[in-house]
Write an enzyme that holds these catalytic residues in place. Sequence first.
Site, short mmCIF file in Angstrom:
data_model
loop_
_atom_site.label_atom_id
_atom_site.label_comp_id
_atom_site.label_asym_id
_atom_site.label_seq_id
_atom_site.Cartn_x
_atom_site.Cartn_y
_atom_site.Cartn_z
N VAL A 62 0.86 -1.19 0.00
CA VAL A 62 0.00 0.00 0.00
C VAL A 62 0.89 1.23 0.00
CG1 VAL A 62 -1.83 1.26 1.20
CG2 VAL A 62 -1.73 -1.25 1.37
N GLY A 90 3.25 5.76 -18.46
CA GLY A 90 3.50 4.57 -17.65
C GLY A 90 2.89 4.63 -16.26
N LYS A 111 -5.87 -2.84 -1.79
CA LYS A 111 -5.09 -2.09 -0.80
C LYS A 111 -5.91 -1.81 0.46
CE LYS A 111 -2.23 -0.01 -4.40
NZ LYS A 111 -1.99 1.17 -5.24
N GLY A 118 5.90 3.88 -8.59
CA GLY A 118 7.21 4.07 -9.22
C GLY A 118 8.21 3.03 -8.78
#
Length: 366
Positions: free
Chosen positions: A149, A205, A223, A339
Amino acid sequence: MSTLKINIILFGIGNVGSTLIKQVIESQKFFLEKRNVDLRFPIITNSTLAFFEKNGIKNSWEANFAQSAIPFRVEDIIEYAQEQQLENLIAVDATASSEIVKSYIPLIQNGFNIVTANKKANTLDLNFYKELRKNLKNHDKTFLYETNVGAGLPVVQTINDLHFSGEKITKIRGVFSGSLSYIFNRFSEEETTFSKILVDAEKNGYTEPDSREDLSGNDVARKLLILAREIEQEFEFSDIKISSLLLPDLNEQHSKAQYAINKSAFDKPFNIAKITQPHNHVLRYVGELDVIAQNLEVKLISVPKTSALGQLKGADNLIEIYTKSYGEIPIVIQGAGAGKEVTARGVLTDILKISDKIKIQEAIFQ
């Protein structure tokens, strides 16, 4: 004290896995000097092949993997670790695979701690969830998953610490998806169409390869379920009420090609939602756990621009934690929630936490 050797068995060398290797190699000297820990990767795998190097991989690992990797089963990895007498084992799951999750319990039973960026194990049925934790306790092993998460944000640990310190958490609410944060943050500020922003998010992306996975709300729901179970709420995935952002003509039932050319169908309904909300409000896609009402929900809401959720920028995540002690003022955790760099760093932090625990155990038994 002698240097503690930690043997990391890495499953998955895609974006997160390969970035993790890079971060470890770059910081190897730092970890030796500051923490007296030597992190090694004696085995790395992709979905079908494994590369075995007892003393740990070096900078040229990609070329070595391409040249020397062989087909494997998890049983082969367990056997190799036993034959080579590899100690202080941590299995790191940097995949999104359902298959590798089936091997967590056998790995634990054979001496492995586990760190995962993979959400599957924590969102399967409660029977598996409890069986996994029972085995961890029986074998005195650790399972960490902070990146499940909010990537590198300290969400899971904070909620866990609050709950097990006796704090009563009453509600958890937030923007849990970096991709949907980016889409709605831009959509709120710009005079442009929803479909154009969605296409930009795909090109940059921010979304999954098929952005319907993001728009379905299932990722946010997973999550939310992880956090609910973290405070010992016994929910199943099917208990979550999910208001999908997909349309009847643009859902998972249609081909990817149909979806790709018909995204403009999103523009009218989302524009109506935007212009019919109260003045100085913005749209946000949130997950919300109401502990008092025993309700889990994923939905699109309208919030004041001046609120914490209303001021979100970029692809940030923001999680609000309401508790009995803090009252109406929530604890807010905000930052980059996606990321490969931040996710890999979060995985590395979990590895180092387990290393510290092993170090303490070794000191006690020496």
